[in-house]
Design a protein around this motif. Sequence first.
Motif, PDB file in Angstrom:
ATOM      1  N   LYS A   1     -11.011  95.414 -76.795  1.00  0.00           N
ATOM      2  CA  LYS A   1     -11.866  94.277 -76.297  1.00  0.00           C
ATOM      3  C   LYS A   1     -11.304  93.088 -76.974  1.00  0.00           C
ATOM      4  O   LYS A   1     -11.200  91.908 -76.389  1.00  0.00           O
ATOM      5  N   LYS A   2     -10.969  93.252 -78.328  1.00  0.00           N
ATOM      6  CA  LYS A   2     -10.429  92.179 -79.159  1.00  0.00           C
ATOM      7  C   LYS A   2      -9.138  91.739 -78.521  1.00  0.00           C
ATOM      8  O   LYS A   2      -8.660  90.606 -78.233  1.00  0.00           O
ATOM      9  N   LYS A   3      -8.322  92.531 -78.124  1.00  0.00           N
ATOM     10  CA  LYS A   3      -7.103  92.327 -77.392  1.00  0.00           C
ATOM     11  C   LYS A   3      -7.173  91.540 -76.234  1.00  0.00           C
ATOM     12  O   LYS A   3      -6.556  90.535 -76.052  1.00  0.00           O
ATOM     13  N   SER A   4      -8.159  91.902 -75.307  1.00  0.00           N
ATOM     14  CA  SER A   4      -8.355  91.303 -74.054  1.00  0.00           C
ATOM     15  C   SER A   4      -8.833  89.905 -74.289  1.00  0.00           C
ATOM     16  O   SER A   4      -8.519  88.850 -73.791  1.00  0.00           O
ATOM     17  N   LEU A   5      -9.621  89.691 -75.391  1.00  0.00           N
ATOM     18  CA  LEU A   5     -10.242  88.327 -75.692  1.00  0.00           C
ATOM     19  C   LEU A   5      -8.971  87.461 -76.156  1.00  0.00           C
ATOM     20  O   LEU A   5      -8.971  86.072 -75.897  1.00  0.00           O
ATOM     21  N   LYS A   6      -8.058  88.043 -76.945  1.00  0.00           N
ATOM     22  CA  LYS A   6      -6.882  87.314 -77.534  1.00  0.00           C
ATOM     23  C   LYS A   6      -6.060  86.855 -76.297  1.00  0.00           C
ATOM     24  O   LYS A   6      -5.674  85.496 -76.152  1.00  0.00           O
ATOM     25  N   TRP A   7      -5.754  87.610 -75.103  1.00  0.00           N
ATOM     26  CA  TRP A   7      -5.172  87.207 -74.027  1.00  0.00           C
ATOM     27  C   TRP A   7      -6.049  86.167 -73.267  1.00  0.00           C
ATOM     28  O   TRP A   7      -5.603  85.315 -72.529  1.00  0.00           O
ATOM     29  N   LEU A   8      -7.172  86.457 -73.416  1.00  0.00           N
ATOM     30  CA  LEU A   8      -8.077  85.383 -72.512  1.00  0.00           C
ATOM     31  C   LEU A   8      -7.761  83.994 -73.141  1.00  0.00           C
ATOM     32  O   LEU A   8      -7.785  83.045 -72.347  1.00  0.00           O
ATOM     33  N   ASN A   9      -7.953  83.855 -74.564  1.00  0.00           N
ATOM     34  CA  ASN A   9      -7.935  82.544 -75.296  1.00  0.00           C
ATOM     35  C   ASN A   9      -6.511  82.125 -74.917  1.00  0.00           C
ATOM     36  O   ASN A   9      -6.188  80.890 -74.676  1.00  0.00           O
ATOM     37  N   ILE A  10      -5.416  82.838 -75.022  1.00  0.00           N
ATOM     38  CA  ILE A  10      -4.036  82.354 -74.756  1.00  0.00           C
ATOM     39  C   ILE A  10      -3.968  81.815 -73.446  1.00  0.00           C
ATOM     40  O   ILE A  10      -3.508  80.744 -72.990  1.00  0.00           O
ATOM     41  N   GLY A  11      -4.411  82.561 -72.432  1.00  0.00           N
ATOM     42  CA  GLY A  11      -4.713  82.112 -70.955  1.00  0.00           C
ATOM     43  C   GLY A  11      -5.331  80.931 -70.791  1.00  0.00           C
ATOM     44  O   GLY A  11      -4.843  79.896 -70.067  1.00  0.00           O
ATOM     45  N   LEU A  12      -6.451  80.310 -71.582  1.00  0.00           N
ATOM     46  CA  LEU A  12      -7.032  79.294 -71.427  1.00  0.00           C
ATOM     47  C   LEU A  12      -6.231  78.065 -71.930  1.00  0.00           C
ATOM     48  O   LEU A  12      -6.126  77.152 -71.387  1.00  0.00           O
ATOM     49  N   ILE A  13      -5.726  78.513 -73.051  1.00  0.00           N
ATOM     50  CA  ILE A  13      -4.840  77.479 -73.675  1.00  0.00           C
ATOM     51  C   ILE A  13      -3.326  77.021 -72.832  1.00  0.00           C
ATOM     52  O   ILE A  13      -3.100  75.716 -72.627  1.00  0.00           O
ATOM     53  N   VAL A  14      -3.079  77.977 -72.235  1.00  0.00           N
ATOM     54  CA  VAL A  14      -2.028  77.769 -71.158  1.00  0.00           C
ATOM     55  C   VAL A  14      -2.551  76.831 -70.038  1.00  0.00           C
ATOM     56  O   VAL A  14      -1.780  75.758 -69.569  1.00  0.00           O
ATOM     57  N   ILE A  15      -3.429  77.370 -69.575  1.00  0.00           N
ATOM     58  CA  ILE A  15      -4.029  76.485 -68.462  1.00  0.00           C
ATOM     59  C   ILE A  15      -4.502  75.120 -68.764  1.00  0.00           C
ATOM     60  O   ILE A  15      -4.138  74.285 -68.080  1.00  0.00           O
ATOM     61  N   ILE A  16      -4.971  74.656 -69.998  1.00  0.00           N
ATOM     62  CA  ILE A  16      -5.132  73.220 -70.600  1.00  0.00           C
ATOM     63  C   ILE A  16      -4.053  72.813 -70.585  1.00  0.00           C
ATOM     64  O   ILE A  16      -3.769  71.296 -70.429  1.00  0.00           O
ATOM     65  N   THR A  17      -2.948  73.252 -71.129  1.00  0.00           N
ATOM     66  CA  THR A  17      -1.550  72.599 -71.345  1.00  0.00           C
ATOM     67  C   THR A  17      -1.120  72.220 -70.069  1.00  0.00           C
ATOM     68  O   THR A  17      -0.767  71.080 -69.973  1.00  0.00           O
TER      69      THR A  17
ATOM     70  N   VAL B   1      -8.600  79.719 -61.843  1.00  0.00           N
ATOM     71  CA  VAL B   1      -7.708  80.558 -62.591  1.00  0.00           C
ATOM     72  C   VAL B   1      -8.575  81.200 -63.458  1.00  0.00           C
ATOM     73  O   VAL B   1      -8.628  82.347 -63.652  1.00  0.00           O
ATOM     74  N   PHE B   2      -9.496  80.510 -64.280  1.00  0.00           N
ATOM     75  CA  PHE B   2     -10.301  80.922 -65.113  1.00  0.00           C
ATOM     76  C   PHE B   2     -11.431  81.915 -64.716  1.00  0.00           C
ATOM     77  O   PHE B   2     -11.550  83.084 -65.099  1.00  0.00           O
ATOM     78  N   LEU B   3     -11.802  81.689 -63.637  1.00  0.00           N
ATOM     79  CA  LEU B   3     -12.845  82.672 -62.796  1.00  0.00           C
ATOM     80  C   LEU B   3     -12.013  83.728 -62.319  1.00  0.00           C
ATOM     81  O   LEU B   3     -12.578  84.865 -62.274  1.00  0.00           O
ATOM     82  N   LEU B   4     -10.870  83.676 -61.790  1.00  0.00           N
ATOM     83  CA  LEU B   4     -10.352  84.767 -61.419  1.00  0.00           C
ATOM     84  C   LEU B   4      -9.862  85.505 -62.466  1.00  0.00           C
ATOM     85  O   LEU B   4      -9.934  86.849 -62.126  1.00  0.00           O
ATOM     86  N   TYR B   5      -9.477  85.094 -63.459  1.00  0.00           N
ATOM     87  CA  TYR B   5      -9.114  86.166 -64.616  1.00  0.00           C
ATOM     88  C   TYR B   5     -10.492  86.822 -65.110  1.00  0.00           C
ATOM     89  O   TYR B   5     -10.416  87.728 -65.703  1.00  0.00           O
ATOM     90  N   LEU B   6     -11.641  86.265 -65.248  1.00  0.00           N
ATOM     91  CA  LEU B   6     -12.838  86.836 -65.677  1.00  0.00           C
ATOM     92  C   LEU B   6     -13.137  87.913 -64.592  1.00  0.00           C
ATOM     93  O   LEU B   6     -13.876  88.965 -64.846  1.00  0.00           O
ATOM     94  N   ASN B   7     -12.659  87.805 -63.356  1.00  0.00           N
ATOM     95  CA  ASN B   7     -13.189  88.749 -62.193  1.00  0.00           C
ATOM     96  C   ASN B   7     -12.094  89.929 -62.171  1.00  0.00           C
ATOM     97  O   ASN B   7     -12.174  90.750 -61.362  1.00  0.00           O
ATOM     98  N   MET B   8     -11.175  89.860 -62.791  1.00  0.00           N
ATOM     99  CA  MET B   8      -9.977  90.673 -62.726  1.00  0.00           C
ATOM    100  C   MET B   8     -10.235  92.157 -62.637  1.00  0.00           C
ATOM    101  O   MET B   8     -10.010  93.039 -62.037  1.00  0.00           O
ATOM    102  N   LYS B   9     -11.225  92.496 -63.855  1.00  0.00           N
ATOM    103  CA  LYS B   9     -11.901  93.813 -64.002  1.00  0.00           C
ATOM    104  C   LYS B   9     -12.511  94.519 -62.603  1.00  0.00           C
ATOM    105  O   LYS B   9     -12.418  95.441 -62.226  1.00  0.00           O
ATOM    106  N   ASN B  10     -13.497  93.509 -62.070  1.00  0.00           N
ATOM    107  CA  ASN B  10     -14.001  93.904 -60.848  1.00  0.00           C
ATOM    108  C   ASN B  10     -13.087  93.952 -59.693  1.00  0.00           C
ATOM    109  O   ASN B  10     -13.394  94.998 -58.841  1.00  0.00           O
ATOM    110  N   ILE B  11     -11.972  93.285 -59.848  1.00  0.00           N
ATOM    111  CA  ILE B  11     -10.910  93.506 -58.388  1.00  0.00           C
ATOM    112  C   ILE B  11     -10.451  94.837 -58.822  1.00  0.00           C
ATOM    113  O   ILE B  11     -10.241  95.679 -57.734  1.00  0.00           O
ATOM    114  N   ILE B  12      -9.979  95.291 -60.072  1.00  0.00           N
ATOM    115  CA  ILE B  12      -9.390  96.612 -60.240  1.00  0.00           C
ATOM    116  C   ILE B  12     -10.265  97.783 -59.863  1.00  0.00           C
ATOM    117  O   ILE B  12      -9.822  98.649 -59.117  1.00  0.00           O
TER     118      ILE B  12
END
Length: 600
Positions: A2-18, A317-328
């Motif tokens: 869960k922590k690793k997933s949260l880390k990648w989620l934060n990185i993704g948000l930073i990339v999107i904002i940039t 993109v943010f919503l798609l990332y949150l819904n990735m688990k549901n898609i899998i």
Amino acid sequence: MKKKSLKWLNIGLIVIITITIIGFFGIYYSYKQSKEYALDFGQSQLMKINKAATLLIQSSIDDQKEILQQVGLVYNSKGQQAIIQEQLENLLTKDTKFQSLFLIPLKDTSASLEVSSSKAIIDSLDLVQKDTLLNKELTTASYENGTVYFYKNKAFLNLYQPIYDENGQLTAVLVAPINLDAIYRTIEDATLNNEYNGYTMVKNKEMKVIMHPSAEQIGLNIITGRKQLYPDLNYNDLERLEQQQLTHQSGTLTYYSYWWTSKKLNRVLKIAAYQWITIGNQKWVVASSTEFNRHNAVLKQEFIIGIGVLSIFTIVVFLLYLNMKNIIRREKFSLENQKLLSQKSHQESKYELEKNLLQESKLEIIGLLTTSIVHDLNNFLTPLLGNIELLLEEYNDNPELYEELMEIYIAAQKGHDLSKRVLNFSKVSLTERDAFYLSTIVQDSVNTMTILMPRTMKLTMIRHFDAEILADADEIQMIIYNLIINSMQASKQGGTIQVTIDLANPKKIKTYTNYSHQHINKEHIQFTISDNGPGISKDIQAKIFTPFFTTKSTEGGTGLGLFIVQSIIKKNDWLLKLESSPEGTSFSIAIPIETNHTLH
């Protein structure tokens, strides 16, 4: 995890904002650069639109000239008025821009012929003579068209067509007035639309408006005429526009003017593109204009849209990332569902295979039983035929008894031949083929089946064509018997069955079953058996040739008749066509003609 997933989620948000911030700066820079080129682009596009409008105007008028040139009138003023009147009326009914026509003799203009439609505005010779070139045309016949004249806020152009007599002498001129508003309406939609917020107009060399979306502007000089209607407006830039258009063949410029189609006249900055064209001996200037600020507004709108798209992109993109688990998870369920469907399909294929094997087993058993029965029947018929032959010899001098014995002999012989055909069919052996006219076998088969027909039904035969074919006559009869019996069972009381012989249509025959390249360049004769029964539904048309398939099991149907028909057709490489509707069914069998002996 869960922590690793949260880390990648934060990185993704930073990339999107940039990416979003970079996108904002990119859009602003692009807007600034595009604004500088907006005017150049607008002028370029407007010039293309102006050229298109020019070509459309010229081609529309040329089309009307070409129609006049193809009229082919001959006029000698000797009693041909009625004929010419009819020709002119027919010309008005065509797809033209003409609403009236005037045939003016050179020697006596009072003998002019006039033809007008109910919608015609120019409906008299006096109105046509507003054209200042008409008198010259009547003396020289050297002009394609006249000058533009105005009537009831509309502009008109006369097209001329010289008319000759039988000796090629010029006798009259056909004058066809064109409402230029009709020409303008055909090109209005193809010039400027709402995207450019403008329109195209046409002026003559006196700078009078001859084509314009506002009827009020027709006939006005763009300076003096408008000043009389709107004396309080500013015409400085319009005078500059007029001067440039009078001194240049084509070009573009920006100027302040008004949208003359609006009820409220506001001064706006316009972009204009123009060029001069030649219509016969006339010079017109075609000008297309649009609003300058319209292009800048489009850029601002695109800038706002770009920012909105970037914002939406970030959210999506943010919503798609949150819904990735549901898609899998859904993909996992989908794979399991596909696996179950695959297993079901496999079971259905296995069932179909077992069903086909059972059908083949039935056919094999029926073949063995039929061969045994027919063989025994043949043994019974052989001594019977021999004894009948002896009786025929013995009672040769008794005509009545001899005729009855002969009928018995013929019936027994047919049974013997039938058993022979069955044995040949079961052994898949080659049958004897003879050359014979198709109608003889069809007629014999129809005569035989007529005896078996119920009195409430009617069987007829029509022969439109006949030819020799190379085939086994018994197989032809077997096809006809089975198809007529099938029609009898399908038709109601009082039904009609018709057998038709005709030459097959080479184009339609390509739609027949089993058509291949070997049938190309061959003539075919066909016989068609049709009835007026309820027809065969499309759901079962593909199944009726399957062995044992029948819809008449309660009436004793075996489901083998049409199967035998198709087997014989495939064996001989003939062609079959089934057509069915609620009004009836027809089976057409096409057979190649092997000789040149044909009867019509």
